[in-house]
Write a protein that holds these residues in place. Structure first.
Motif, PDB file in Angstrom:
ATOM      1  N   SER A  70       0.843  -1.197   0.000  1.00 34.04           N
ATOM      2  CA  SER A  70       0.000   0.000   0.000  1.00 34.04           C
ATOM      3  C   SER A  70       0.879   1.247   0.000  1.00 34.04           C
ATOM      4  CB  SER A  70      -0.936   0.003   1.209  1.00 34.04           C
ATOM      5  OG  SER A  70      -0.198   0.048   2.412  1.00 34.04           O
ATOM      6  N   GLU A  71       0.264   2.389  -0.286  1.00 34.50           N
ATOM      7  CA  GLU A  71       1.018   3.630  -0.266  1.00 34.50           C
ATOM      8  C   GLU A  71       0.114   4.823   0.028  1.00 34.50           C
ATOM      9  OE1 GLU A  71       1.456   5.636  -4.569  1.00 34.50           O
ATOM     10  OE2 GLU A  71       2.438   3.673  -4.476  1.00 34.50           O
ATOM     11  N   ILE A  72       0.707   5.818   0.656  1.00 33.83           N
ATOM     12  CA  ILE A  72       0.080   7.124   0.861  1.00 33.83           C
ATOM     13  C   ILE A  72       0.871   8.104   0.017  1.00 33.83           C
ATOM     14  CG2 ILE A  72      -0.501   8.919   2.527  1.00 33.83           C
ATOM     15  CD1 ILE A  72      -0.406   6.774   4.725  1.00 33.83           C
ATOM     16  N   ARG A  73       0.162   8.918  -0.767  1.00 38.79           N
ATOM     17  CA  ARG A  73       0.894   9.854  -1.627  1.00 38.79           C
ATOM     18  C   ARG A  73       0.099  11.140  -1.811  1.00 38.79           C
ATOM     19  NH1 ARG A  73       3.017   8.846  -7.853  1.00 38.79           N
ATOM     20  NH2 ARG A  73       4.607  10.489  -7.852  1.00 38.79           N
ATOM     21  N   PHE A  74       0.713  12.237  -1.419  1.00 39.94           N
ATOM     22  CA  PHE A  74       0.111  13.557  -1.611  1.00 39.94           C
ATOM     23  C   PHE A  74       0.491  14.039  -3.013  1.00 39.94           C
ATOM     24  CE2 PHE A  74       0.387  12.846   2.870  1.00 39.94           C
ATOM     25  CZ  PHE A  74      -0.738  13.461   3.423  1.00 39.94           C
ATOM     26  N   VAL A  75      -0.370  13.736  -3.972  1.00 37.44           N
ATOM     27  CA  VAL A  75      -0.061  13.993  -5.382  1.00 37.44           C
ATOM     28  C   VAL A  75      -0.548  15.368  -5.847  1.00 37.44           C
ATOM     29  CG1 VAL A  75      -0.117  11.542  -5.983  1.00 37.44           C
ATOM     30  CG2 VAL A  75      -2.227  12.891  -6.110  1.00 37.44           C
ATOM     31  N   HIS A  76      -0.932  16.231  -4.948  1.00 36.38           N
ATOM     32  CA  HIS A  76      -1.554  17.507  -5.304  1.00 36.38           C
ATOM     33  C   HIS A  76      -0.681  18.338  -6.246  1.00 36.38           C
ATOM     34  CE1 HIS A  76      -3.171  16.047  -1.490  1.00 36.38           C
ATOM     35  NE2 HIS A  76      -4.276  16.724  -1.742  1.00 36.38           N
ATOM     36  N   LYS A  77       0.652  18.320  -6.035  1.00 36.72           N
ATOM     37  CA  LYS A  77       1.547  19.109  -6.877  1.00 36.72           C
ATOM     38  C   LYS A  77       1.388  18.755  -8.347  1.00 36.72           C
ATOM     39  CE  LYS A  77       5.930  18.140  -7.467  1.00 36.72           C
ATOM     40  NZ  LYS A  77       7.401  17.977  -7.334  1.00 36.72           N
ATOM     41  N   GLN A  78       1.169  17.489  -8.617  1.00 41.89           N
ATOM     42  CA  GLN A  78       1.041  17.053 -10.001  1.00 41.89           C
ATOM     43  C   GLN A  78      -0.248  17.546 -10.647  1.00 41.89           C
ATOM     44  OE1 GLN A  78       1.550  12.799  -9.617  1.00 41.89           O
ATOM     45  NE2 GLN A  78       3.786  12.970  -9.642  1.00 41.89           N
ATOM     46  N   MET A  79      -1.194  17.994  -9.822  1.00 40.13           N
ATOM     47  CA  MET A  79      -2.434  18.580 -10.318  1.00 40.13           C
ATOM     48  C   MET A  79      -2.391  20.112 -10.251  1.00 40.13           C
ATOM     49  SD  MET A  79      -4.293  16.004 -11.208  1.00 40.13           S
ATOM     50  CE  MET A  79      -5.912  16.757 -11.388  1.00 40.13           C
ATOM     51  N   GLY A  80      -1.221  20.659  -9.934  1.00 40.06           N
ATOM     52  CA  GLY A  80      -1.098  22.103  -9.803  1.00 40.06           C
ATOM     53  C   GLY A  80      -1.781  22.654  -8.578  1.00 40.06           C
ATOM     54  N   LEU A  81      -1.836  21.848  -7.512  1.00 38.35           N
ATOM     55  CA  LEU A  81      -2.581  22.215  -6.310  1.00 38.35           C
ATOM     56  C   LEU A  81      -1.757  21.961  -5.058  1.00 38.35           C
ATOM     57  CD1 LEU A  81      -6.011  20.542  -7.225  1.00 38.35           C
ATOM     58  CD2 LEU A  81      -5.526  23.006  -7.232  1.00 38.35           C
ATOM     59  N   VAL A  82      -2.329  22.340  -3.944  1.00 40.11           N
ATOM     60  CA  VAL A  82      -1.876  21.918  -2.616  1.00 40.11           C
ATOM     61  C   VAL A  82      -3.078  21.297  -1.924  1.00 40.11           C
ATOM     62  CG1 VAL A  82      -0.070  23.664  -2.402  1.00 40.11           C
ATOM     63  CG2 VAL A  82      -2.393  24.181  -1.620  1.00 40.11           C
ATOM     64  N   PRO A  83      -2.887  20.571  -0.833  1.00 35.64           N
ATOM     65  CA  PRO A  83      -4.048  20.040  -0.111  1.00 35.64           C
ATOM     66  C   PRO A  83      -5.004  21.148   0.280  1.00 35.64           C
ATOM     67  CG  PRO A  83      -2.048  18.991   0.661  1.00 35.64           C
ATOM     68  CD  PRO A  83      -1.619  20.108  -0.246  1.00 35.64           C
ATOM     69  N   GLY A  84      -6.298  20.873   0.213  1.00 35.43           N
ATOM     70  CA  GLY A  84      -7.307  21.863   0.568  1.00 35.43           C
ATOM     71  C   GLY A  84      -8.330  21.350   1.561  1.00 35.43           C
ATOM     72  N   TRP A  85      -8.233  20.058   1.918  1.00 37.47           N
ATOM     73  CA  TRP A  85      -9.195  19.476   2.846  1.00 37.47           C
ATOM     74  C   TRP A  85      -8.644  19.433   4.269  1.00 37.47           C
ATOM     75  CZ3 TRP A  85     -11.218  14.551  -0.198  1.00 37.47           C
ATOM     76  CH2 TRP A  85     -11.861  14.982  -1.376  1.00 37.47           C
ATOM     77  N   GLY A  86      -7.561  20.173   4.519  1.00 38.27           N
ATOM     78  CA  GLY A  86      -6.946  20.200   5.846  1.00 38.27           C
ATOM     79  C   GLY A  86      -5.800  19.227   5.994  1.00 38.27           C
ATOM     80  N   GLY A  87      -5.467  18.501   4.925  1.00 40.92           N
ATOM     81  CA  GLY A  87      -4.450  17.457   5.030  1.00 40.92           C
ATOM     82  C   GLY A  87      -3.059  17.974   5.319  1.00 40.92           C
ATOM     83  N   ALA A  88      -2.705  19.142   4.807  1.00 42.73           N
ATOM     84  CA  ALA A  88      -1.365  19.675   5.050  1.00 42.73           C
ATOM     85  C   ALA A  88      -1.189  20.051   6.515  1.00 42.73           C
ATOM     86  CB  ALA A  88      -1.107  20.885   4.149  1.00 42.73           C
ATOM     87  N   SER A  89      -2.172  20.752   7.069  1.00 47.94           N
ATOM     88  CA  SER A  89      -2.092  21.167   8.476  1.00 47.94           C
ATOM     89  C   SER A  89      -2.021  19.964   9.403  1.00 47.94           C
ATOM     90  CB  SER A  89      -3.300  22.033   8.832  1.00 47.94           C
ATOM     91  OG  SER A  89      -3.353  23.186   8.009  1.00 47.94           O
ATOM     92  N   ARG A  90      -2.828  18.952   9.112  1.00 52.24           N
ATOM     93  CA  ARG A  90      -2.812  17.752   9.967  1.00 52.24           C
ATOM     94  C   ARG A  90      -1.525  16.967   9.781  1.00 52.24           C
ATOM     95  NH1 ARG A  90      -8.254  17.812   8.080  1.00 52.24           N
ATOM     96  NH2 ARG A  90      -7.676  16.309   6.461  1.00 52.24           N
TER      97      ARG A  90
END
Length: 297
Positions: free
Chosen positions: A172-192
């Motif tokens: 399994s894997e966890i991956r914050f792929v937001h950069k590849q979509m030209g974004l940053v987390p917006g659901w609170g994931g970065a702060s948490r």
């Protein structure tokens, strides 16, 4: 007499704590139009958020949209909010396991909904809607576990950070792929994520869109344990049972004092801890332990 006094204090304090917990982050004052965004989310249907609650106080929340790796459609976002509200009122609840159907956790947002909600205001409304929901999930008076099988990507990775613990299976894997979509987390994931692993590792995970396998997650403190692939849901139940064995009011109180310590300034956290302590002091579990002269081995 003691029980009557305890019951009155419990009801008063419980009501105040429930009111505090149910407060949303955003309202009309922040430009958030909840009903407007819900009407738009309803247009993008598919999948479901399924909830089962067992007599032992353990619930299972299933992200069920396997055709697209359990990605969130608009209606699934609304259903998640509804399930969280239901869990807030589960008086016998002690724990919750969140997992995805068919051996995948969640690939984030369904792209059909993302493309349709492309205006800045729609994007901000969806952001506020999901932040409200995931914050309430994080504050549930239940011990919550994300069981990660397959991939947790984008919004799916953010969902895992709203849980108290994360258990992963091999591969399994966890991956914050937001950069590849030209974004940053917006659901609170970065702060948490910063609260969980620290700012340096969190910045690396976001800016590098790094793949976090179970071994790396254990090293970072992002995961608690690696479970066998076969029977992983049963194994997650077994893991969680060691922390939910006891009266529901005591388990819920333990979660509440930890949540207060995590989110509030010290003095406010101490006052909140005092109030929560008052809901269990002289209560049924406390009196039973005193009557049985419980000893600690």
């Amino acid at each position: 007499m003691a029980f009557s006094l305890w019951k009155g204090l419990f009801q008063t304090t419980k009501g105040r704590l429930l009111q505090q917990r149910s407060l949303s982050l955003y309202s009309h004052a922040h430009g958030f139009e909840e009903e407007e965004i819900k009407k738009k989310l309803q247009l993008y249907a598919g999948g479901s958020i399924d909830l089962s609650k067992a007599d032992n106080g353990i619930g299972v929340l299933t992200l069920n949209n396997p055709r697209v790796m359990n990605a969130f459609t608009g209606t699934m976002m609304i259903e998640l909010q509804e399930r969280v509200l239901e869990l807030e009122n589960w008086k016998d609840g002690k724990g919750l396991i969140i997992h995805g159907a068919e051996n995948s956790f969640c690939s984030g947002s369904d792209l059909n909904a993302v493309r349709a909600l492309s205006s800045a205001q729609d994007g901000m409304n969806m952001c506020m809607f999901m932040q409200n929901t995931l914050t309430r999930l994080m504050r549930l008076p239940l011990i919550t576990v994300a069981l990660i099988q397959g991939k947790a990507l984008g919004g799916g990775s953010e969902l895992t950070t709203a849980c108290d613990f994360r258990l992963m299976t091999p591969g399994s894997e966890i991956r914050f792929v937001h950069k590849q979509m030209g974004l940053v987390p917006g659901w609170g994931g970065a702060s948490r994520l910063v609260q969980i692993v620290g700012s340096g590792p969190a910045l690396k995970l976001l800016s590098g869109a790094l793949r976090v396998n179970p071994e790396i997650a254990l090293h970072l403190g992002l995961a608690e344990e690696i479970l066998c692939t076969s029977g992983s849901l049963e194994a997650a139940h077994t893991w969680l049972n060691q922390y939910t064995n006891g009266p529901a009011e005591v388990i819920q109180a333990a979660k509440k004092v930890i949540a207060a310590g995590r989110e509030l300034p010290l003095e406010a956290a101490l006052r909140t801890e005092k109030e929560i302590f008052g809901t269990v002091w002289g209560g049924p579990a406390n009196l039973k332990a005193l009557t049985q002269r419980t000893k600690h081995k």
